[in-house]
Each structure stands twice: as C-alpha cells, then as structure tokens.
Scaffold this active site. Structure first.
Site, mmCIF file in Angstrom:
data_model
loop_
_atom_site.group_PDB
_atom_site.id
_atom_site.type_symbol
_atom_site.label_atom_id
_atom_site.label_comp_id
_atom_site.label_asym_id
_atom_site.label_seq_id
_atom_site.Cartn_x
_atom_site.Cartn_y
_atom_site.Cartn_z
ATOM 1 N N LYS A 150 -9.833 15.889 -11.210
ATOM 2 C CA LYS A 150 -10.451 14.615 -10.819
ATOM 3 C C LYS A 150 -11.946 14.864 -10.663
ATOM 4 C CE LYS A 150 -9.966 11.020 -7.218
ATOM 5 N NZ LYS A 150 -9.196 10.591 -6.039
ATOM 6 N N SER A 157 -7.170 6.033 -6.165
ATOM 7 C CA SER A 157 -8.373 6.248 -6.938
ATOM 8 C C SER A 157 -8.209 7.321 -8.012
ATOM 9 C CB SER A 157 -9.513 6.645 -5.999
ATOM 10 O OG SER A 157 -9.193 7.871 -5.344
ATOM 11 N N SER A 193 -4.264 7.856 -2.692
ATOM 12 C CA SER A 193 -4.752 7.982 -4.075
ATOM 13 C C SER A 193 -4.073 9.030 -4.949
ATOM 14 C CB SER A 193 -6.255 8.246 -4.075
ATOM 15 O OG SER A 193 -6.919 7.061 -3.757
HETATM 16 N N1 GLN Z 1 -6.967 2.679 -1.560
HETATM 17 C C1 GLN Z 1 -7.519 3.444 -0.485
HETATM 18 C C2 GLN Z 1 -8.984 3.173 -0.376
HETATM 19 O O1 GLN Z 1 -9.474 2.440 -1.152
HETATM 20 C C3 GLN Z 1 -7.246 4.901 -0.669
HETATM 21 C C4 GLN Z 1 -8.134 5.576 -1.616
HETATM 22 C C5 GLN Z 1 -7.931 7.075 -1.633
HETATM 23 O O2 GLN Z 1 -6.883 7.564 -1.219
HETATM 24 N N2 GLN Z 1 -8.940 7.782 -2.094
HETATM 25 O O3 GLN Z 1 -9.659 3.651 0.491
#
Ligand code: GLN
Length: 483
Positions: free
Chosen positions: A76, A151, A175
């Site tokens: 990532k 994400s 995410s």
């Molecule tokens: N959807 C959550 C956010 O927008 C989690 C994102 C994540 O785990 N990086 O913060």
C-alpha cells in the site's frame, strides 16, 4: 500461474517448477495488461522486482528456503520505500521519494519477498471506497461500476483480480477488513502494536495497524509472519514473541465458543447479508463450534467516537505537511502564511481537508472536553464491552459490512453515509483488538464478508478458524469474470 496462492507459489518455487523471475515477469505483464481497468497501482517497480526475484532465485539455489523467498507482493502506498515514490494517494506527496524503508517493507524484503509496486489508496487512508485518491478511483474487479472498498482498495482490487497473490495494507477503522469483504478476500488487522508502524505514514496513530490482504487465511498467515514483530523504532510496538502462524492452522474447532452480538443484527444490516452470516455460523457449528448470543451495548456510540478521535489525530499528524518540512509547495508565495495556506489547500483533497478541520475543532480549547475527551471515554467503554464478552467466548462473529460494495460515486455527496458503513469494523480499532474478514458468499454478484474478532494477540486463533472454514467452503476460491 497467476491463480496460485502464496502457499502454492512457495511449494512451486521449492520444487523448482518455476523461478521467481519467471513468475514475476508473468505478473508484471498481467498488471500492465489488466490494471488500466482497475487503477489499483500508483507505481510499478519493475526493475526492483526483477532484481529482487533474481536475488531470491539465487538464494534458493544456495539452499535457502522460506515461504516468502521469491514471493511477489505489493505495498500500500503509505509504506515508505527507499528511493521510490510514497504518495499516500495524495498530491501532497506526489513527488516524495522516501529516504528509507518502513520496517514492514524492510522485513519482507529481507524474507525475500518481491515488490511489484505500490498500490492505490484513499488519500492519507481516509475513506471506505477508494474514491478519494488523487490518482483516481479504484474499480472493483467483481463489478467495475462498484467501489472496491477502502482505504486499501488498490491492494484489494489487485489481489482479487489475480494480479498478484497478496499485498500489504493498513486498517485504522476497517481498511483491511472492509475492502477484503468487498472483493472476496481474506484480510487481517492485527492487534495494535503487533506490526511496526515505523515508516508507515500516519493517519490516526492510536488506531493505525498494518496487516495482510490475501485470498486465503493460509496466505494471510504467511504474510503476517513476515510483517509482525517488535520494533524499537516504534514506541507502541509490543515486545511479545511472534508465534508460528502457519503452525496454528491445524486446530480443531470442537468446543470453540463463538459469540454473536445481538446488536449486529439491527435494522441497518442488509437482510441478504444477515442470511449469509447465519449460513457461515451453521458451517462453523458443523465443525464443532458452539454459538452464544452476546451483547456489545456501547457499539452504537463507536462511530461518533471514532469520527472525533481519528480526525483529531489526523489533524495533528498531517500538520507536518506544510510545504516546508514535507509535501507539495505552492508557486510564488507572498509570505509564510500564504505558503502554508496555499500549499495545504492545493496539496490536500476535500476529504482530508474536512477531517483536518473536524479534528482541529475537536481539539481546540473549549471543545476538547466536550468532544475529544468524551470520545476517549466512549473508547474505554467499547473496550470494556469486548473484555466482558471475551470472558464468555473465544471469538466474536458478525458481518464485516452492513451492505455490499456500493456504486462508484453513490456516497460522494454525503460523507456521513459512508462513515456509517464502518459500523462493524471500527470497534476493533478503538479497542486495539485483532480482526479478520473472510469471504462468506455473494449478493447480486458482489462479495460479502464475515468478520471474526479475537482477544489481544490471538491472530493465530482467527487464522485457524478462517482456515478451517475455508477447508469446508469454496467462496474464497471464486474468481471475478474477466480476471
Ligand atoms: N473508513 C474509515 C475512515 O475513513 C477507516 C479508514 C481506514 O481504516 N484507514 O477513517
């Protein structure tokens, strides 16, 4: 060749059926051919990959072995990679080449993994759809009109489309698990502190945790083995020995106590997902597990608490991107204030700006007690709920998401609608617990995930339950059409 899992690749390499160099060339060609449909990569690292593959082949020829030696993966794009762009999905870091490797990157490289590239992601890991990336949205290989989740949507789409067997990802509020659910993968968020955050660009430091995304629990065990461990460069890293995760995959589920929280089956859950979760429960019962209804009474407060704490930490973490120390710098600033304002205004996208403003507000004098402190108190209550539940059960099971992957753009005008989709995943981050999502079926051709949560450091238990389930079901083997 592209259908092979990490475990199969390891066997093939050990049996000299093919070399890592051959496999790497096949996958790089496949990425070049198919990724334009998905947009799952921000950078391809062909030269590095071929170099690492040749080195891995040479190590094997010299008698070395190891499940990751010569295994192709991707990172990532928030894991720092020395000399290679590390963008975090943001214009802010579009031309940032990290001066060092993140601990996770260095550990996997030392184990002989081959880095094919850096995967697309929501900007600074903020999102659940992978639509906030400055490099454009990622598409779901199961239906190109739908989001892959976020994400870590780039890692998920690439692995689901068989562009590579596994990838690293991070989970601040879901995410790893949510994109795993949306793309029919297995994804594990480890216990907070299990995997080093050093060199992993921070979103919300008390919640962020790196982990593996792969097609099977067996492969998650292999990749986690290479990522986990104490790191003195990360002050929140925990100095606990790393068990042999692959060795924990053979245990019987006879007598395993599975808790199913009654709050999980509320009005917001798609009834078709509820049915698939019930089917997965039956499957585990056949394997000897015992089901018990439990309660997590503070779950309803978790979303508001998370969406105060995460933006608060983000507003602090992202203050370093000011056009001076790090990040994009605007042209011809009038003065220092103008430099800050325009550099940040141009470098950050709308979702990141929204969160910085929410976070700065929640932390400001006069509001700190009302928002940040309150949210921290709720966080403790959420953790206490879990501690009470784990006195009675060995794992907790439920849906990973209330709905399957939505259409691209469907939630763009209403950020809160997207935040609500995190209802099942964020509690594990607030409590720091490990969680896993695994494939449990399909709704309208879109994958559905079942989530398992375990007590601290019981990653092996999660992987074993998922592995036993995968030995008896075939959801995880389904391949999206066209890939
Ligand atoms: N959807 C959550 C956010 O927008 C989690 C994102 C994540 O785990 N990086 O913060």
């Amino acid at each position: 060749m592209h259908q092979m899992t990490l475990a199969e690749i390891a066997r093939g390499l050990a049996d000299k059926k093919f070399s890592s160099e051959e496999l790497t060339k096949v996958l790089l060609a496949r990425i070049t051919q198919l990724d334009p449909q998905l947009n799952s990569f921000i950078s391809l690292t062909e030269e590095l990959a071929l170099e690492q593959a040749k080195a891995a082949d040479a190590r094997r020829a010299n008698g070395e072995s190891g499940a990751l030696l010569g295994a192709p993966i991707a990172h990532k794009d928030l894991f720092c990679t020395q000399g290679i762009r590390t963008s975090c999905g943001s214009k802010m870091l579009d031309n940032f080449k990290a001066p060092y490797d993140a601990t996770v990157v260095a550990k996997l490289a030392a184990a002989g993994a081959v880095t094919l590239g850096k995967t697309n992601m929501d900007e600074f890991a903020m999102g659940s759809a992978n639509e906030s990336s400055w490099y454009g949205a990622v598409k779901n290989p199961w239906n190109l009109e739908h989001v892959p989740g976020g994400s870590s949507g780039g890692s998920a789409a690439a692995v689901a489309a068989r562009l590579l067997p596994a990838a690293t990802a991070t989970d601040t509020g879901g995410s790893i698990r949510q994109p795993a659910a949306f793309t029919n993968l297995t994804g594990l968020k480890p216990t907070y502190g299990r995997v080093s955050r050093w060199g992993m660009i921070a979103y919300a430091s008390s919640l962020d945790q790196g982990g593996p995304l792969a097609r099977t629990a067996e492969d998650c065990a292999i990749l986690l083995q290479g990522m986990a461990g104490f790191d003195q460069n990360d002050s929140t890293s925990i100095d606990e020995p790393v068990p042999d995760y692959s060795a924990s995959l053979g245990e019987s589920l006879q007598g395993l106590r599975i808790g199913v929280p009654k709050e999980y089956f509320s009005a917001g859950l798609d009834p078709r997902i509820a049915e698939l979760i019930q089917n997965s429960i039956k499957e585990l019962q056949k394997l000897g597990a015992v089901i018990k209804e439990i309660s997590l009474p503070n779950m309803q407060h978790a979303i508001p608490a998370y969406y105060v704490i995460a933006p608060a930490e983000a507003s602090s973490n992202l203050s370093r991107f000011d056009g001076v120390r790090f990040g994009h710098r605007c042209e011809q600033p009038k003065d220092l204030i103008d430099l800050y304002k325009r550099s940040r205004g141009e470098g950050f996208g709308p979702e990141v700006q929204r969160r910085i403003m929410v976070g700065a507000y929640a932390l400001s004098a006069g509001y700190y007690d009302a928002y940040y402190l309150k949210a921290q108190k709720i966080r403790r209550l959420v953790k206490n709920d879990f501690m009470a539940a784990f006195n009675e059960v060995d794992i907790i099971l439920g849906p990973t998401t209330p709905n399957p992957a939505w259409k691209l753009g469907a939630k763009n005008s209403d950020p809160v609608a997207a935040y609500l989709e995190d209802v099942y995943t964020i509690t594990a981050n607030l409590a720091g617990l490990p969680g896993l999502s695994m494939p449990a079926g399909f709704v309208d051709g879109l994958p559905v995930g079942v989530q398992l949560l375990a007590p601290y450091f019981q990653e092996g238990r999660l992987l074993n339950v998922a592995h036993q389930y995968q030995l008896n079901t075939d959801w995880h083997t389904r391949t999206p059409t066209g890939f």
